[in-house]
Design a protein around this motif. Structure first.
Motif, mmCIF file in Angstrom:
data_model
loop_
_atom_site.group_PDB
_atom_site.id
_atom_site.type_symbol
_atom_site.label_atom_id
_atom_site.label_comp_id
_atom_site.label_asym_id
_atom_site.label_seq_id
_atom_site.Cartn_x
_atom_site.Cartn_y
_atom_site.Cartn_z
ATOM 1 N N LEU A 1 27.519 5.147 23.390
ATOM 2 C CA LEU A 1 26.826 4.532 22.262
ATOM 3 C C LEU A 1 27.853 3.790 21.413
ATOM 4 N N SER A 30 16.330 10.133 18.636
ATOM 5 C CA SER A 30 17.244 10.511 19.708
ATOM 6 C C SER A 30 17.494 12.008 19.676
ATOM 7 N N GLN A 34 23.174 11.996 20.581
ATOM 8 C CA GLN A 34 23.375 10.594 20.235
ATOM 9 C C GLN A 34 23.646 10.406 18.738
ATOM 10 N N ASP A 78 20.367 11.243 26.754
ATOM 11 C CA ASP A 78 21.097 9.988 26.924
ATOM 12 C C ASP A 78 20.309 8.757 26.461
ATOM 13 N N VAL A 80 18.178 6.494 23.116
ATOM 14 C CA VAL A 80 17.845 6.226 21.723
ATOM 15 C C VAL A 80 16.612 5.337 21.736
ATOM 16 N N LEU A 146 23.027 6.360 28.234
ATOM 17 C CA LEU A 146 24.166 6.436 27.326
ATOM 18 C C LEU A 146 25.007 7.662 27.690
ATOM 19 N N VAL A 148 26.811 11.129 27.143
ATOM 20 C CA VAL A 148 26.481 12.303 26.324
ATOM 21 C C VAL A 148 27.783 12.987 25.947
#
Length: 152
Positions: A1, A30, A34, A78, A80, A146, A148
Motif C-alpha cells: 500500500l 479495509s 491495511q 489484502d 481496500v 496488496l 499484508v
C-alpha cells in the motif's frame, strides 16, 4: 500500500469515470492490516471531532483526503474498498419466509443441562436471501493483492 495507489484510485479511476468525486460521500473500508500499512506511511491520525459520524469518545480514527477509513475484521486482508453507500442497493434473491418450507421448519433443541436428550423447545428459521451490489460500479473502487504486513 502506498499513497500513489490511493491517490490514483481517486483521481485516475473514480473521478474520471464519474466526472466528479464528492469526498464526503465516500468511505474507505479495509482489514486492520491495511490501516496499519497506511499508518506506517507516516500519515497522522485524526482525532474524532464534533462533526464526526461517530460517538464522541475520543478514539483515534483514520482518514485519507477527507474520506473516513473504516477497519473491518471480516474483510480480506489484502484489499481496500472505496465505497459510496448511495450507490449500493439491496438485491433480494428470495423474499422473507421459512427456511425450510416443506414442513420440517421446527426441530428439537438438544439439551446440555438436563438428563433428557431434548429440552421442551423447538426452533425454526425465518429469513431472507439477499446481497448488496451496485447497478453502476463506476463510482466504486477496490485495491487488491496488496502486501499484508507481518503479524496479520
Amino acid at each position: 500500500l502506498d499513497l500513489e495507489l490511493l491517490t490514483r484510485m481517486i483521481g485516475a479511476n473514480i473521478q474520471i469515470r464519474m466526472g466528479a468525486i464528492s469526498r464526503n460521500e465516500y468511505e474507505l473500508w479495509s482489514y486492520p492490516s491495511q490501516t496499519a500499512a497506511f499508518q506506517a506511511l507516516g500519515w497522522n491520525l485524526k482525532r474524532i471531532t464534533e462533526g464526526s459520524k461517530s460517538v464522541k469518545l475520543g478514539y483515534t480514527s483514520y482518514e485519507f483526503q477527507g474520506m473516513p477509513w473504516v477497519e473491518e475484521t471480516d474483510l480480506d486482508k489484502d484489499r481496500v474498498y472505496f465505497i459510496d453507500w448511495s450507490k449500493i442497493q439491496k438485491y433480494v434473491a428470495k423474499d422473507w419466509g421459512w427456511k425450510k418450507p416443506d414442513g420440517n421448519i421446527l426441530r428439537l433443541v438438544p439439551s446440555s443441562t438436563s438428563g433428557i436428550a431434548y429440552t421442551s423447545q423447538a426452533e425454526g428459521y425465518w429469513g431472507v436471501d439477499c446481497n448488496l451490489g451496485s447497478p453502476d460500479t463506476r463510482g466504486l473502487g477496490k485495491l487488491y493483492s496488496l502486501s499484508v504486513p507481518t503479524g496479520y
